[in-house]
Design a protein around this motif. Sequence first.
Motif, PDB file in Angstrom:
ATOM      1  N   ASP A 292       0.828  -1.210   0.000  1.00  0.00           N
ATOM      2  CA  ASP A 292       0.000   0.000   0.000  1.00  0.00           C
ATOM      3  C   ASP A 292       0.859   1.255   0.000  1.00  0.00           C
ATOM      4  O   ASP A 292       1.999   1.265   0.484  1.00  0.00           O
ATOM      5  CB  ASP A 292      -0.904   0.016   1.235  1.00  0.00           C
ATOM      6  N   VAL A 293       0.285   2.323  -0.532  1.00  0.00           N
ATOM      7  CA  VAL A 293       0.932   3.635  -0.531  1.00  0.00           C
ATOM      8  C   VAL A 293      -0.047   4.652   0.043  1.00  0.00           C
ATOM      9  O   VAL A 293      -1.223   4.683  -0.345  1.00  0.00           O
ATOM     10  CB  VAL A 293       1.361   4.068  -1.950  1.00  0.00           C
ATOM     11  N   VAL A 294       0.418   5.456   0.979  1.00  0.00           N
ATOM     12  CA  VAL A 294      -0.402   6.545   1.518  1.00  0.00           C
ATOM     13  C   VAL A 294       0.354   7.847   1.319  1.00  0.00           C
ATOM     14  O   VAL A 294       1.576   7.858   1.138  1.00  0.00           O
ATOM     15  CB  VAL A 294      -0.713   6.336   3.018  1.00  0.00           C
ATOM     16  N   HIS A 295      -0.382   8.935   1.336  1.00  0.00           N
ATOM     17  CA  HIS A 295       0.231  10.248   1.162  1.00  0.00           C
ATOM     18  C   HIS A 295       0.037  11.055   2.434  1.00  0.00           C
ATOM     19  O   HIS A 295      -1.091  11.208   2.929  1.00  0.00           O
ATOM     20  CB  HIS A 295      -0.393  10.993  -0.014  1.00  0.00           C
ATOM     21  N   THR A 296       1.131  11.550   2.985  1.00  0.00           N
ATOM     22  CA  THR A 296       1.052  12.358   4.196  1.00  0.00           C
ATOM     23  C   THR A 296       0.873  13.826   3.840  1.00  0.00           C
ATOM     24  O   THR A 296       1.479  14.328   2.889  1.00  0.00           O
ATOM     25  CB  THR A 296       2.315  12.207   5.058  1.00  0.00           C
ATOM     26  N   LYS A 297       0.066  14.489   4.618  1.00  0.00           N
ATOM     27  CA  LYS A 297      -0.046  15.937   4.504  1.00  0.00           C
ATOM     28  C   LYS A 297       1.150  16.577   5.204  1.00  0.00           C
ATOM     29  O   LYS A 297       1.823  15.925   6.012  1.00  0.00           O
ATOM     30  CB  LYS A 297      -1.353  16.407   5.142  1.00  0.00           C
ATOM     31  N   PRO A 298       1.430  17.854   4.924  1.00  0.00           N
ATOM     32  CA  PRO A 298       2.533  18.516   5.616  1.00  0.00           C
ATOM     33  C   PRO A 298       2.387  18.430   7.133  1.00  0.00           C
ATOM     34  O   PRO A 298       1.331  18.743   7.695  1.00  0.00           O
ATOM     35  CB  PRO A 298       2.426  19.964   5.132  1.00  0.00           C
ATOM     36  N   GLY A 299       3.424  17.931   7.780  1.00  0.00           N
ATOM     37  CA  GLY A 299       3.417  17.829   9.235  1.00  0.00           C
ATOM     38  C   GLY A 299       2.659  16.654   9.794  1.00  0.00           C
ATOM     39  O   GLY A 299       2.599  16.479  11.008  1.00  0.00           O
ATOM     40  N   GLN A 300       2.078  15.807   8.948  1.00  0.00           N
ATOM     41  CA  GLN A 300       1.279  14.680   9.412  1.00  0.00           C
ATOM     42  C   GLN A 300       2.142  13.455   9.640  1.00  0.00           C
ATOM     43  O   GLN A 300       3.022  13.148   8.847  1.00  0.00           O
ATOM     44  CB  GLN A 300       0.180  14.357   8.381  1.00  0.00           C
ATOM     45  N   THR A 301       1.892  12.743  10.735  1.00  0.00           N
ATOM     46  CA  THR A 301       2.656  11.522  10.993  1.00  0.00           C
ATOM     47  C   THR A 301       2.230  10.421  10.029  1.00  0.00           C
ATOM     48  O   THR A 301       1.123  10.430   9.477  1.00  0.00           O
ATOM     49  CB  THR A 301       2.451  11.016  12.427  1.00  0.00           C
ATOM     50  N   ILE A 302       3.113   9.454   9.872  1.00  0.00           N
ATOM     51  CA  ILE A 302       2.833   8.330   8.975  1.00  0.00           C
ATOM     52  C   ILE A 302       1.617   7.547   9.461  1.00  0.00           C
ATOM     53  O   ILE A 302       0.742   7.172   8.675  1.00  0.00           O
ATOM     54  CB  ILE A 302       4.064   7.416   8.868  1.00  0.00           C
ATOM     55  N   LEU A 311      -5.801   2.387   6.102  1.00  0.00           N
ATOM     56  CA  LEU A 311      -4.821   1.311   6.231  1.00  0.00           C
ATOM     57  C   LEU A 311      -4.676   0.934   7.700  1.00  0.00           C
ATOM     58  O   LEU A 311      -4.471   1.794   8.551  1.00  0.00           O
ATOM     59  CB  LEU A 311      -3.464   1.752   5.669  1.00  0.00           C
ATOM     60  N   ARG A 312      -4.780  -0.346   7.981  1.00  0.00           N
ATOM     61  CA  ARG A 312      -4.686  -0.846   9.355  1.00  0.00           C
ATOM     62  C   ARG A 312      -3.240  -1.157   9.688  1.00  0.00           C
ATOM     63  O   ARG A 312      -2.645  -2.075   9.154  1.00  0.00           O
ATOM     64  CB  ARG A 312      -5.556  -2.091   9.536  1.00  0.00           C
ATOM     65  N   VAL A 313      -2.673  -0.370  10.581  1.00  0.00           N
ATOM     66  CA  VAL A 313      -1.289  -0.522  11.004  1.00  0.00           C
ATOM     67  C   VAL A 313      -1.284  -0.758  12.511  1.00  0.00           C
ATOM     68  O   VAL A 313      -2.007  -0.073  13.239  1.00  0.00           O
ATOM     69  CB  VAL A 313      -0.463   0.741  10.671  1.00  0.00           C
ATOM     70  N   PRO A 314      -0.506  -1.732  13.008  1.00  0.00           N
ATOM     71  CA  PRO A 314      -0.463  -1.968  14.458  1.00  0.00           C
ATOM     72  C   PRO A 314      -0.095  -0.702  15.213  1.00  0.00           C
ATOM     73  O   PRO A 314       0.877  -0.018  14.881  1.00  0.00           O
ATOM     74  CB  PRO A 314       0.634  -3.032  14.604  1.00  0.00           C
ATOM     75  N   SER A 315      -0.874  -0.370  16.225  1.00  0.00           N
ATOM     76  CA  SER A 315      -0.605   0.816  17.034  1.00  0.00           C
ATOM     77  C   SER A 315      -1.355   0.683  18.338  1.00  0.00           C
ATOM     78  O   SER A 315      -2.310  -0.094  18.442  1.00  0.00           O
ATOM     79  CB  SER A 315      -1.047   2.093  16.311  1.00  0.00           C
TER      80      SER A 315
END
Length: 367
Positions: A292-302, A311-315
């Motif tokens: 998968d590919v995601v796009h971060t906004k300025p200053g946004q964390t991954i 996208l489901r990421v362990p957190s």
Amino acid sequence: MTTATPTFAFTEPAPYWQSGVDDTLQCVSVHDETHDVRTFTFRAVPARRFAYLPGQFLTLELEIDGATVNRCYTMSSSPTRPDTVTITVKRVPGGQVSNWLHDNLQPGMKISVLGPSGEFSFAHAPADRYLFLSAGSGITPLMSMSRALGDLGGSMDVAFVHSARSPADLIFRHELVQLARARNGFRQAAIVQSRHPEPEWHGLEGFLDLPALERLVPDFRQRAVYCCGPAPYMTAVRALLQAAGFDMALYHEESFNFAELTSAAAPEPDVATACDGEGEGGFDVRFAKLGDVVHTKPGQTILAAAQQQGLRVPSSCSKGLCGTCKTKLLEGKVDMKHGGGIRQREIDQGWILPCCSVPLTPVVLDR
């Protein structure tokens, strides 16, 4: 103990669970360990076998009161028994997730999980002799390690010392005794703060201190120590070992007190730095294994960008404190402002926490 009606037949071995692809577990039994501790056993749906390191954890994704809540629980089961996994949960007064599990989770119910994950395992640094120190529900990862060592056979030299409030609070009490009887290389002992309500208790009473440790495990200085329990307990153990001249390079610890973690404030990413130059429009982040590919906004964390885009990421803590989301940075640069959930040596090896990392360039992650 309650169990679900079997809905499967023994056929060919199931394929292995794939983290990031498989995500559904079904509860098959619930077993009371003590008056406020329960073990929940799960199988995968569809059928899968589990491969993980003893001491690792699962991140549960639960719907509670209309909101999605993530919480990490160490597996108390052993990977040597790959068809099911177990978590052992203490009911915490006021604890949102532990109380929900105790009050609601029954055989037949399904939950979503992420993982397995985690670095707390003897598999990363095998030793000839181990000392397992635990208190309360911190026993779970060390029980997983003990079960694995017991199942694998061969030579073993393990001393396990567990601390609890009372004999009635001793988790896995009888199983540890049986393991010690069955395996010559396994010794166990318990220390309770009070023998009430079991006046005939013949074990140690009080708190773990240097005289007690030297009495129980005279050669503890020559052992690799794995420790898990409440933060005050682990602080006391570290102080005890340091005062005793123990080589702290042989000390390993784990803690999952997320109620405390999430109440602490973690530093925010440096938005100004992240938005400098060509970063004004944000950056793409590619997850190599997931594709998968995601796009971060300025200053946004991954992590924030991944969750926002489905996208489901362990957190778990989402503040750089727990280390649940830890992954390897394969390409690119990030600005990471963590709160202690990652070690400097891990950072030096290229690991990051997406929950508190803002891309400074396009990024590729090993997830």
